[in-house]
Write an enzyme that holds these catalytic residues in place. Structure first.
Site, PDB file in Angstrom:
ATOM      1  N   HIS A  46       1.293  -6.568 -11.839  1.00  0.00           N
ATOM      2  CA  HIS A  46       1.755  -6.245 -10.492  1.00  0.00           C
ATOM      3  C   HIS A  46       1.512  -7.397  -9.516  1.00  0.00           C
ATOM      4  O   HIS A  46       2.346  -7.691  -8.676  1.00  0.00           O
ATOM      5  CB  HIS A  46       1.031  -4.985 -10.029  1.00  0.00           C
ATOM      6  N   SER A  51       4.830  -5.355  -3.745  1.00  0.00           N
ATOM      7  CA  SER A  51       4.581  -3.928  -3.799  1.00  0.00           C
ATOM      8  C   SER A  51       5.239  -3.201  -2.617  1.00  0.00           C
ATOM      9  O   SER A  51       6.444  -3.313  -2.436  1.00  0.00           O
ATOM     10  CB  SER A  51       3.075  -3.655  -3.861  1.00  0.00           C
ATOM     11  N   TYR A  52       4.465  -2.476  -1.797  1.00  0.00           N
ATOM     12  CA  TYR A  52       5.083  -1.770  -0.663  1.00  0.00           C
ATOM     13  C   TYR A  52       5.623  -2.736   0.378  1.00  0.00           C
ATOM     14  O   TYR A  52       6.382  -2.345   1.266  1.00  0.00           O
ATOM     15  CB  TYR A  52       4.092  -0.792  -0.027  1.00  0.00           C
ATOM     16  N   GLY A  81       0.814  -1.200   0.000  1.00  0.00           N
ATOM     17  CA  GLY A  81       0.000   0.000   0.000  1.00  0.00           C
ATOM     18  C   GLY A  81       0.858   1.265   0.000  1.00  0.00           C
ATOM     19  O   GLY A  81       1.190   1.781  -1.053  1.00  0.00           O
ATOM     20  N   ASP A 117       3.818  -4.667 -15.633  1.00  0.00           N
ATOM     21  CA  ASP A 117       3.437  -3.717 -14.585  1.00  0.00           C
ATOM     22  C   ASP A 117       4.187  -2.412 -14.784  1.00  0.00           C
ATOM     23  O   ASP A 117       5.417  -2.414 -14.910  1.00  0.00           O
ATOM     24  CB  ASP A 117       3.776  -4.325 -13.221  1.00  0.00           C
TER      25      ASP A 117
END
Length: 475
Positions: free
Chosen positions: A443, A191-192, A95, A391
């Site tokens: 992603h 991701s994060y 996030g 992505d």
């Protein structure tokens, strides 16, 4: 003297027996208490589940900060077969502010995925619990069903506290599930979580060095399409968009002029302006997966969030680009929350896949995670990075620039890997790190290429390289 000596020996024997009895009684009490807590958290048949499974799974809360009533929600799945012989793996979404239950579990690597009407479940044949025990964690507080009794906590999350709280969660989780203490343990995420996972690994390693504690037997970690280094992430994104023909030459040059060396968390006005121009040029595509349809009915894909927020993808396997909406419906059902042991008094009034409140109030975000890689490579952990190559949010170019910056010696040069005779992607093995790309994945790699993602996961756990054309993989 002899009588006194005999009495003394008798007293010692009785004392020893008392100590042993107390020890075994206490151990039994602890074990019984853990078993009771596990039984309390055990999940039975879920609403909308029309199939049976052979494995047990558990959901509930672990309090990570007693003073504040800060508690993390988890959902744990035992391996489908012989869980006592399989490693334990923690999965984290990013996030910051996105739910591992809503994404990683419900539409990627979990055994249960949500149907299109948001009211049912179907079985994922490529679930990662085929080869490991999988633990999903919603962190930090304010994400998913995780909560705090102190409302200020949701407004003060950041990298540092998330790592500290996640470590505390693990220490307490292992006490609730003591049968997994000392088990081979791995961290994974996307991701994060490119921040979360290495930072948590570092926290575990440093804690063990100081305390000598061995209950968390961390062997390594793997991250996908991972936010790693602000400069390389920006540079790689701009290059990927330009080479893919998504933006103009002029915009490409302006992005380098105004956005290089800037943070995704704190943009300058000039950088924000040119990012808006780039978003306009991209058009109505899904930047998390550029060759698949976008969810035209979803307001979550606004241009202001596409390029400037490292949020988890809005894509699905089948391919349903609106899958996030299905999870939102399902996890807001009262009967689902009851089955997952969500406490009604602390349940969110509106469960969301991602919390804007958490993301917009994020306090500290490291500009680069590369120093942590260097520290943990020296520690000897198994470290893999993987990347879906369609992505634009954290593209393969960004990951490759970050890996190159580590200046690691190559042990196996760049080459294709295969699954069922087809190229699954490409890989290069460095001294201390393995890089793998997954062809045609966005992603959320396990969503677009679930079978190939399971091959990747199995190879990571085994420590073996990705299969070549001469090798056969089947599941």
């Amino acid at each position: 003297m002899e009588k006194r000596a005999v009495r003394s020996r008798h007293l010692c024997v009785h004392l020893l027996l008392f100590i042993l009895c107390f020890f075994f009684s206490s151990s039994r009490t602890v074990a019984e208490s853990a078993a009771e807590l596990q039984n309390t958290d055990k999940v039975q048949l879920l609403p909308g589940q029309s199939f049976n499974v052979s494995f047990a799974h558990y959901a509930g809360y672990i309090t990570v900060k007693e003073d504040y009533g800060r508690a993390f929600f988890y959902w744990f799945f035992e391996a489908a077969e012989d869980p006592e012989t399989k490693p334990l793996v923690l999965w984290l979404n990013g996030g910051p502010g996105c739910s591992s239950v809503g994404f990683g579990l419900a539409e990627e690597i979990g055994p249960f995925h949500v149907t299109a009407d948001g009211r049912g479940l179907y079985f994922n044949q490529y679930s990662w619990n085929q080869v490991a025990n999988i633990l999903f964690l919603d962190s930090p507080v304010g994400v998913g069903f995780s909560y705090s009794n102190n409302s200020k906590d949701v407004l003060s999350n950041g990298d540092t506290r998330t790592a500290e709280d996640s470590l505390e969660f693990l220490k307490k989780w292992f006490k609730r599930f003591p049968q997994y203490e000392g088990r081979a343990f791995y961290l994974t995420g996307e991701s994060y979580a490119g921040h979360y996972v290495p930072q948590l690994a570092q926290a575990i390693v440093r804690h063990q060095k100081l305390s000598g504690e061995t209950s968390i037997n961390l062997r390594g970690y793997m991250v996908g399409n991972a936010l790693t280094d602000d400069f390389h992430d920006h540079y790689g994104i701009f290059q990927f968009m330009w080479t893919a023909g998504l933006i103009s030459d002029q915009t490409y040059k302006l992005l380098h002029t105004f956005c290089d060396n800037k943070s995704f968390v704190h943009e300058t006005p000039e950088c924000e302006r040119i990012l808006d121009v780039a978003a306009d040029e991209l058009g109505n595509i899904d930047p998390y997966s550029i060759f698949t349809p976008s969810c035209t009915s979803s307001s979550t894909l606004s241009r202001n969030k596409l390029l400037k927020r490292m949020r988890i993808g809005k894509v699905s396997e089948q391919y349903d680009p609106c899958t996030e909406k299905h999870s939102t419906v399902y996890f807001n059902l009262p009967e689902v929350q009851k089955a997952l042991h969500v406490n009604p008094s602390v349940a969110p009034s509106n469960w969301q896949t991602c919390s804007d409140t958490v993301g917009e109030n994020w306090k500290d975000s490291a500009a680069s995670i590369l120093p942590i890689y260097k520290e943990l490579i020296n520690y000897g952990l198994r470290i893999w990075m993987f990347s879906g190559d369609t992505d634009t949010v954290i593209p393969v170019t960004s990951t490759r620039y970050s890996v190159d910056a580590l200046e690691l010696p190559t042990t196996t040069p760049w080459h294709a890997w295969y699954d069922d005779g087809q190229v699954g992607g490409w890989t290069q093995v460095y001294q201390g790190l393995t890089l793998v790309t997954v062809r045609g994945a966005g992603h959320e790699v396990a969503l677009h290429r679930p079978k190939q993602a399971l091959v990747l996961f199995k190879q990571f756990l085994s420590g073996e390289p990705m299969p070549t054309l001469s090798q056969h993989q089947s599941f």
